[in-house]
Design a protein around this motif. Structure first.
Motif, PDB file in Angstrom:
ATOM      1  N   SER A   1       9.671  -7.507  -3.421  1.00 26.59           N
ATOM      2  CA  SER A   1      10.613  -6.640  -4.105  1.00 26.59           C
ATOM      3  C   SER A   1      10.026  -5.233  -4.295  1.00 26.59           C
ATOM      4  O   SER A   1      10.759  -4.255  -4.273  1.00 26.59           O
ATOM      5  CB  SER A   1      11.026  -7.245  -5.443  1.00 26.59           C
ATOM      6  OG  SER A   1       9.919  -7.520  -6.240  1.00 26.59           O
ATOM      7  N   CYS A   2       8.707  -5.158  -4.474  1.00 24.75           N
ATOM      8  CA  CYS A   2       8.059  -3.849  -4.597  1.00 24.75           C
ATOM      9  C   CYS A   2       8.245  -3.043  -3.315  1.00 24.75           C
ATOM     10  O   CYS A   2       8.601  -1.857  -3.353  1.00 24.75           O
ATOM     11  CB  CYS A   2       6.578  -4.053  -4.892  1.00 24.75           C
ATOM     12  SG  CYS A   2       5.658  -2.539  -5.130  1.00 24.75           S
ATOM     13  N   ALA A   3       8.036  -3.690  -2.171  1.00 19.40           N
ATOM     14  CA  ALA A   3       8.205  -3.013  -0.889  1.00 19.40           C
ATOM     15  C   ALA A   3       9.660  -2.617  -0.672  1.00 19.40           C
ATOM     16  O   ALA A   3       9.955  -1.518  -0.180  1.00 19.40           O
ATOM     17  CB  ALA A   3       7.733  -3.918   0.247  1.00 19.40           C
ATOM     18  N   PHE A   4      10.574  -3.478  -1.071  1.00 11.88           N
ATOM     19  CA  PHE A   4      11.996  -3.196  -0.890  1.00 11.88           C
ATOM     20  C   PHE A   4      12.430  -1.988  -1.726  1.00 11.88           C
ATOM     21  O   PHE A   4      13.067  -1.063  -1.223  1.00 11.88           O
ATOM     22  CB  PHE A   4      12.817  -4.427  -1.270  1.00 11.88           C
ATOM     23  CG  PHE A   4      14.298  -4.228  -1.121  1.00 11.88           C
ATOM     24  CD1 PHE A   4      14.892  -4.292   0.119  1.00 11.88           C
ATOM     25  CD2 PHE A   4      15.093  -3.981  -2.232  1.00 11.88           C
ATOM     26  CE1 PHE A   4      16.256  -4.105   0.262  1.00 11.88           C
ATOM     27  CE2 PHE A   4      16.453  -3.792  -2.107  1.00 11.88           C
ATOM     28  CZ  PHE A   4      17.046  -3.856  -0.851  1.00 11.88           C
ATOM     29  N   VAL A   5      12.070  -2.003  -3.022  1.00  8.93           N
ATOM     30  CA  VAL A   5      12.420  -0.886  -3.905  1.00  8.93           C
ATOM     31  C   VAL A   5      11.785   0.405  -3.391  1.00  8.93           C
ATOM     32  O   VAL A   5      12.420   1.460  -3.344  1.00  8.93           O
ATOM     33  CB  VAL A   5      11.979  -1.174  -5.357  1.00  8.93           C
ATOM     34  CG1 VAL A   5      12.097   0.071  -6.229  1.00  8.93           C
ATOM     35  CG2 VAL A   5      12.808  -2.304  -5.949  1.00  8.93           C
ATOM     36  N   GLY A   6      10.515   0.312  -2.977  1.00 12.59           N
ATOM     37  CA  GLY A   6       9.840   1.492  -2.461  1.00 12.59           C
ATOM     38  C   GLY A   6      10.485   2.023  -1.200  1.00 12.59           C
ATOM     39  O   GLY A   6      10.684   3.233  -1.056  1.00 12.59           O
ATOM     40  N   ALA A   7      10.821   1.122  -0.285  1.00 16.35           N
ATOM     41  CA  ALA A   7      11.406   1.550   0.984  1.00 16.35           C
ATOM     42  C   ALA A   7      12.789   2.167   0.782  1.00 16.35           C
ATOM     43  O   ALA A   7      13.099   3.220   1.341  1.00 16.35           O
ATOM     44  CB  ALA A   7      11.497   0.360   1.938  1.00 16.35           C
TER      45      ALA A   7
ATOM     46  N   TYR B   1       6.495   5.596  -6.284  1.00 13.19           N
ATOM     47  CA  TYR B   1       5.702   4.861  -7.272  1.00 13.19           C
ATOM     48  C   TYR B   1       5.585   3.393  -6.897  1.00 13.19           C
ATOM     49  O   TYR B   1       4.528   2.785  -7.035  1.00 13.19           O
ATOM     50  CB  TYR B   1       6.328   5.019  -8.657  1.00 13.19           C
ATOM     51  CG  TYR B   1       5.431   4.611  -9.780  1.00 13.19           C
ATOM     52  CD1 TYR B   1       4.334   5.399 -10.140  1.00 13.19           C
ATOM     53  CD2 TYR B   1       5.648   3.442 -10.494  1.00 13.19           C
ATOM     54  CE1 TYR B   1       3.492   5.031 -11.169  1.00 13.19           C
ATOM     55  CE2 TYR B   1       4.812   3.068 -11.526  1.00 13.19           C
ATOM     56  CZ  TYR B   1       3.740   3.864 -11.863  1.00 13.19           C
ATOM     57  OH  TYR B   1       2.902   3.487 -12.888  1.00 13.19           O
ATOM     58  N   SER B   2       6.683   2.814  -6.393  1.00 11.51           N
ATOM     59  CA  SER B   2       6.653   1.400  -5.986  1.00 11.51           C
ATOM     60  C   SER B   2       5.749   1.186  -4.787  1.00 11.51           C
ATOM     61  O   SER B   2       4.938   0.247  -4.765  1.00 11.51           O
ATOM     62  CB  SER B   2       8.071   0.912  -5.680  1.00 11.51           C
ATOM     63  OG  SER B   2       8.870   0.968  -6.828  1.00 11.51           O
ATOM     64  N   LEU B   3       5.871   2.054  -3.773  1.00 12.77           N
ATOM     65  CA  LEU B   3       5.021   1.897  -2.591  1.00 12.77           C
ATOM     66  C   LEU B   3       3.558   2.154  -2.910  1.00 12.77           C
ATOM     67  O   LEU B   3       2.673   1.466  -2.393  1.00 12.77           O
ATOM     68  CB  LEU B   3       5.485   2.844  -1.476  1.00 12.77           C
ATOM     69  CG  LEU B   3       6.778   2.447  -0.762  1.00 12.77           C
ATOM     70  CD1 LEU B   3       7.132   3.470   0.312  1.00 12.77           C
ATOM     71  CD2 LEU B   3       6.665   1.061  -0.150  1.00 12.77           C
ATOM     72  N   ALA B   4       3.287   3.121  -3.788  1.00 11.49           N
ATOM     73  CA  ALA B   4       1.899   3.375  -4.183  1.00 11.49           C
ATOM     74  C   ALA B   4       1.330   2.179  -4.939  1.00 11.49           C
ATOM     75  O   ALA B   4       0.161   1.819  -4.750  1.00 11.49           O
ATOM     76  CB  ALA B   4       1.829   4.633  -5.050  1.00 11.49           C
ATOM     77  N   GLY B   5       2.160   1.552  -5.775  1.00  9.21           N
ATOM     78  CA  GLY B   5       1.711   0.340  -6.468  1.00  9.21           C
ATOM     79  C   GLY B   5       1.405  -0.785  -5.497  1.00  9.21           C
ATOM     80  O   GLY B   5       0.429  -1.520  -5.665  1.00  9.21           O
TER      81      GLY B   5
ATOM     82  N   ARG C   1      -3.811   3.774  -5.957  1.00  8.02           N
ATOM     83  CA  ARG C   1      -2.403   4.070  -6.246  1.00  8.02           C
ATOM     84  C   ARG C   1      -2.200   5.572  -6.436  1.00  8.02           C
ATOM     85  O   ARG C   1      -1.230   6.143  -5.938  1.00  8.02           O
ATOM     86  CB  ARG C   1      -1.947   3.312  -7.502  1.00  8.02           C
ATOM     87  CG  ARG C   1      -0.475   3.489  -7.803  1.00  8.02           C
ATOM     88  CD  ARG C   1      -0.026   2.637  -8.941  1.00  8.02           C
ATOM     89  NE  ARG C   1      -0.488   3.175 -10.210  1.00  8.02           N
ATOM     90  CZ  ARG C   1      -0.278   2.588 -11.384  1.00  8.02           C
ATOM     91  NH1 ARG C   1       0.329   1.427 -11.436  1.00  8.02           N
ATOM     92  NH2 ARG C   1      -0.707   3.145 -12.494  1.00  8.02           N
ATOM     93  N   GLU C   2      -3.134   6.204  -7.125  1.00  8.41           N
ATOM     94  CA  GLU C   2      -3.021   7.639  -7.366  1.00  8.41           C
ATOM     95  C   GLU C   2      -3.102   8.433  -6.061  1.00  8.41           C
ATOM     96  O   GLU C   2      -2.341   9.379  -5.851  1.00  8.41           O
ATOM     97  CB  GLU C   2      -4.107   8.086  -8.347  1.00  8.41           C
ATOM     98  CG  GLU C   2      -3.896   7.621  -9.774  1.00  8.41           C
ATOM     99  CD  GLU C   2      -4.168   6.139 -10.000  1.00  8.41           C
ATOM    100  OE1 GLU C   2      -3.709   5.602 -11.024  1.00  8.41           O
ATOM    101  OE2 GLU C   2      -4.838   5.499  -9.155  1.00  8.41           O
ATOM    102  N   ALA C   3      -4.015   8.027  -5.172  1.00  5.06           N
ATOM    103  CA  ALA C   3      -4.143   8.703  -3.876  1.00  5.06           C
ATOM    104  C   ALA C   3      -2.875   8.519  -3.047  1.00  5.06           C
ATOM    105  O   ALA C   3      -2.413   9.463  -2.373  1.00  5.06           O
ATOM    106  CB  ALA C   3      -5.358   8.168  -3.128  1.00  5.06           C
TER     107      ALA C   3
END
Length: 197
Positions: free
Chosen positions: A1-7, A110-114, A130-132
């Motif tokens: 779900s993190c990848a989906f939200v980020g994408a 933010y989601s993809l960085a996480g 994550r910050e980078a």
């Protein structure tokens, strides 16, 4: 779900700011790969292989969620990632109000960085990773310095949020114990046995 939200967020956000085939390709790949990765025929063998490497018990058939349960968990996590990303967007609005970063881009980045932070296993909580990733993803919209300040502030707020619930529970428990101790002391002081002495 993190990848989906980020994408999805990145796709919408990049579409608002400028066209970038590379960003769309990454986002499209993540969205397309997600249903395949979550299918039990793919997910269970991969998870069992990782568990074997970690010398942990493997998954059995009873531990695999049904399609309905998987969808429910997926949606719940997607909502939580959207809320976290919206919080990061608010941080960006405070740090760089002139940047005009749209919410979709902030949530997606933010989601993809996480996700990148989680995938780097040897770094605790993806600290620095994550910050980078945030600086890289937002570099075309805001300056790297501003992105880094916003990412650091978001990390600090996350740590405070993580500590808030245990802190409140500990405070509540301490208060309850103090009240209980004080009540016991008052009752003991007023008992007839103590008054005779």
């Amino acid at each position: 779900s993190c990848a989906f939200v980020g994408a999805v967020g990145l796709t919408i956000g990049v579409g608002v700011h400028h066209s970038s085939l590379g960003a769309y390709a990454v986002a499209g790949f993540l969205v397309a790969a997600l249903p395949v990765a979550l299918h039990p025929r793919i997910l269970v063998p991969v998870a069992n292989r990782l568990l074997r490497l970690a010398r942990r018990d493997q998954l059995d058939a009873a531990s695999v969620l049904s399609a309905k349960q998987t969808l429910l968990v997926f949606c719940a996590f997607a909502v939580s990632y959207c809320i976290n990303g919206a919080g990061f967007w608010l941080v960006l609005r405070v740090v760089a109000p002139e940047a005009q970063v749209n919410p979709a881009l902030a949530i997606g980045a933010y989601s993809l960085a996480g996700l990148v932070g989680v995938l780097v296993l040897f770094v605790p909580s993806g600290l620095g990773v994550r910050e980078a990733a945030l600086v890289a993803l937002l570099g075309s919209v805001i300056s790297p310095e501003t992105a880094l300040v916003a990412a650091g502030l978001a990390r600090a707020l996350n740590v405070l949020a993580d500590l808030a619930a245990p802190g409140l529970l500990a405070t509540f428990d301490l208060t309850r114990r103090l009240i209980s101790h004080r009540s016991a002391t008052v009752e003991a002081a007023g008992s007839p046995a103590l008054q005779r002495h």
